[in-house]
Design a protein around this motif. Structure first.
Motif, PDB file in Angstrom:
ATOM      1  N   ALA A  69       2.727  63.560  34.393  1.00 30.46           N
ATOM      2  CA  ALA A  69       1.990  62.072  34.243  1.00 30.46           C
ATOM      3  C   ALA A  69       2.930  61.169  34.292  1.00 30.46           C
ATOM      4  N   ALA A  70       4.236  61.132  33.690  1.00 30.42           N
ATOM      5  CA  ALA A  70       5.283  60.136  33.849  1.00 30.42           C
ATOM      6  C   ALA A  70       5.820  60.114  35.431  1.00 30.42           C
ATOM      7  N   ALA A  71       5.944  61.228  36.047  1.00 31.24           N
ATOM      8  CA  ALA A  71       6.325  61.117  37.574  1.00 31.24           C
ATOM      9  C   ALA A  71       5.265  60.441  38.297  1.00 31.24           C
ATOM     10  N   THR A  72       3.930  60.708  38.131  1.00 30.43           N
ATOM     11  CA  THR A  72       2.760  60.015  38.739  1.00 30.43           C
ATOM     12  C   THR A  72       2.860  58.708  38.681  1.00 30.43           C
ATOM     13  N   VAL A  73       3.230  58.128  37.164  1.00 30.66           N
ATOM     14  CA  VAL A  73       3.122  56.838  37.084  1.00 30.66           C
ATOM     15  C   VAL A  73       4.470  56.171  37.865  1.00 30.66           C
ATOM     16  N   ARG A  74       5.668  56.684  37.797  1.00 28.00           N
ATOM     17  CA  ARG A  74       6.865  56.249  38.553  1.00 28.00           C
ATOM     18  C   ARG A  74       6.227  55.933  40.172  1.00 28.00           C
ATOM     19  N   ALA A  75       5.744  57.050  40.533  1.00 25.56           N
ATOM     20  CA  ALA A  75       5.338  56.844  41.930  1.00 25.56           C
ATOM     21  C   ALA A  75       4.433  55.861  42.366  1.00 25.56           C
ATOM     22  N   VAL A  76       3.417  55.669  41.384  1.00 22.68           N
ATOM     23  CA  VAL A  76       2.275  54.706  41.484  1.00 22.68           C
ATOM     24  C   VAL A  76       3.125  53.341  41.482  1.00 22.68           C
ATOM     25  N   LEU A  77       3.987  53.108  40.458  1.00 22.42           N
ATOM     26  CA  LEU A  77       4.779  51.759  40.500  1.00 22.42           C
ATOM     27  C   LEU A  77       5.571  51.586  41.634  1.00 22.42           C
ATOM     28  N   ALA A  78       6.260  52.535  42.175  1.00 20.04           N
ATOM     29  CA  ALA A  78       7.093  52.535  43.233  1.00 20.04           C
ATOM     30  C   ALA A  78       6.203  51.882  44.433  1.00 20.04           C
ATOM     31  N   HIS A  79       4.965  52.718  44.546  1.00 20.20           N
ATOM     32  CA  HIS A  79       4.206  52.168  45.902  1.00 20.20           C
ATOM     33  C   HIS A  79       3.509  50.619  45.559  1.00 20.20           C
ATOM     34  N   CYS A  80       3.448  50.359  44.280  1.00 23.75           N
ATOM     35  CA  CYS A  80       3.241  49.031  44.073  1.00 23.75           C
ATOM     36  C   CYS A  80       4.300  48.010  44.758  1.00 23.75           C
ATOM     37  N   GLU A  81       5.540  48.532  44.275  1.00 23.71           N
ATOM     38  CA  GLU A  81       6.514  47.736  45.058  1.00 23.71           C
ATOM     39  C   GLU A  81       6.546  47.713  46.428  1.00 23.71           C
ATOM     40  N   HIS A  82       6.249  48.607  46.983  1.00 21.09           N
ATOM     41  CA  HIS A  82       6.049  48.830  48.507  1.00 21.09           C
ATOM     42  C   HIS A  82       5.130  47.992  49.115  1.00 21.09           C
ATOM     43  N   LEU A  83       3.914  47.774  48.299  1.00 22.11           N
ATOM     44  CA  LEU A  83       2.764  46.904  48.721  1.00 22.11           C
ATOM     45  C   LEU A  83       3.038  45.613  48.255  1.00 22.11           C
ATOM     46  N   ASP A  84       4.157  45.243  47.533  1.00 20.54           N
ATOM     47  CA  ASP A  84       4.231  43.844  46.805  1.00 20.54           C
ATOM     48  C   ASP A  84       3.078  43.440  46.023  1.00 20.54           C
ATOM     49  N   CYS A  85       2.785  44.394  45.224  1.00 20.84           N
ATOM     50  CA  CYS A  85       1.555  43.919  44.126  1.00 20.84           C
ATOM     51  C   CYS A  85       1.960  44.457  42.994  1.00 20.84           C
ATOM     52  N   ASP A  86       1.368  44.035  41.831  1.00 26.35           N
ATOM     53  CA  ASP A  86       1.365  44.571  40.593  1.00 26.35           C
ATOM     54  C   ASP A  86       0.454  45.552  40.483  1.00 26.35           C
ATOM     55  N   LEU A  87       0.546  46.297  39.049  1.00 28.99           N
ATOM     56  CA  LEU A  87      -0.455  47.488  38.842  1.00 28.99           C
ATOM     57  C   LEU A  87      -1.898  46.812  38.647  1.00 28.99           C
ATOM     58  N   ASP A  88      -2.096  45.850  38.062  1.00 27.05           N
ATOM     59  CA  ASP A  88      -3.207  45.244  37.755  1.00 27.05           C
ATOM     60  C   ASP A  88      -3.975  44.796  39.207  1.00 27.05           C
TER      61      ASP A  88
END
Length: 91
Positions: free
Chosen positions: A61-80
């Protein structure tokens, strides 16, 4: 939410790894793909075989959260914003 539509599957700013994140293959048939989880969407590098079979690497779960947050950075968006888009797409 206002602003341009967010394409969660956009991988144009995501890095291509040197090997498949599922099977470890080093080959010329690698591509960046996206995977949707209950925690969000993340990008990863897969070989054609793993992508065709729909096989994804096991992640904590921790690795998935890190990967999701990294993809948010790639998309220039926040998690919300990712979550709102995700709910709107009903993946």
């Amino acid at each position: 939410m206002t602003g341009p539509a967010l394409d969660l599957d956009d991988t144009s700013r995501c890095a291509l790894a040197e090997s498949c994140e599922r099977c470890g293959t080093h080959s010329d048939d690698l591509a960046v793909a996206t995977a949707g989880t209950e925690l969000g969407v993340y990008c990863l590098t897969l070989c054609d075989g793993c992508a065709d079979d729909g096989r994804l690497p096991r992640r904590s779960a921790a690795a998935t959260v890190r990967a999701v947050l990294a993809h948010c950075e790639h998309l220039d968006c926040d998690l919300d914003r990712m979550a709102a888009t995700w709910r709107g797409e009903q993946r």
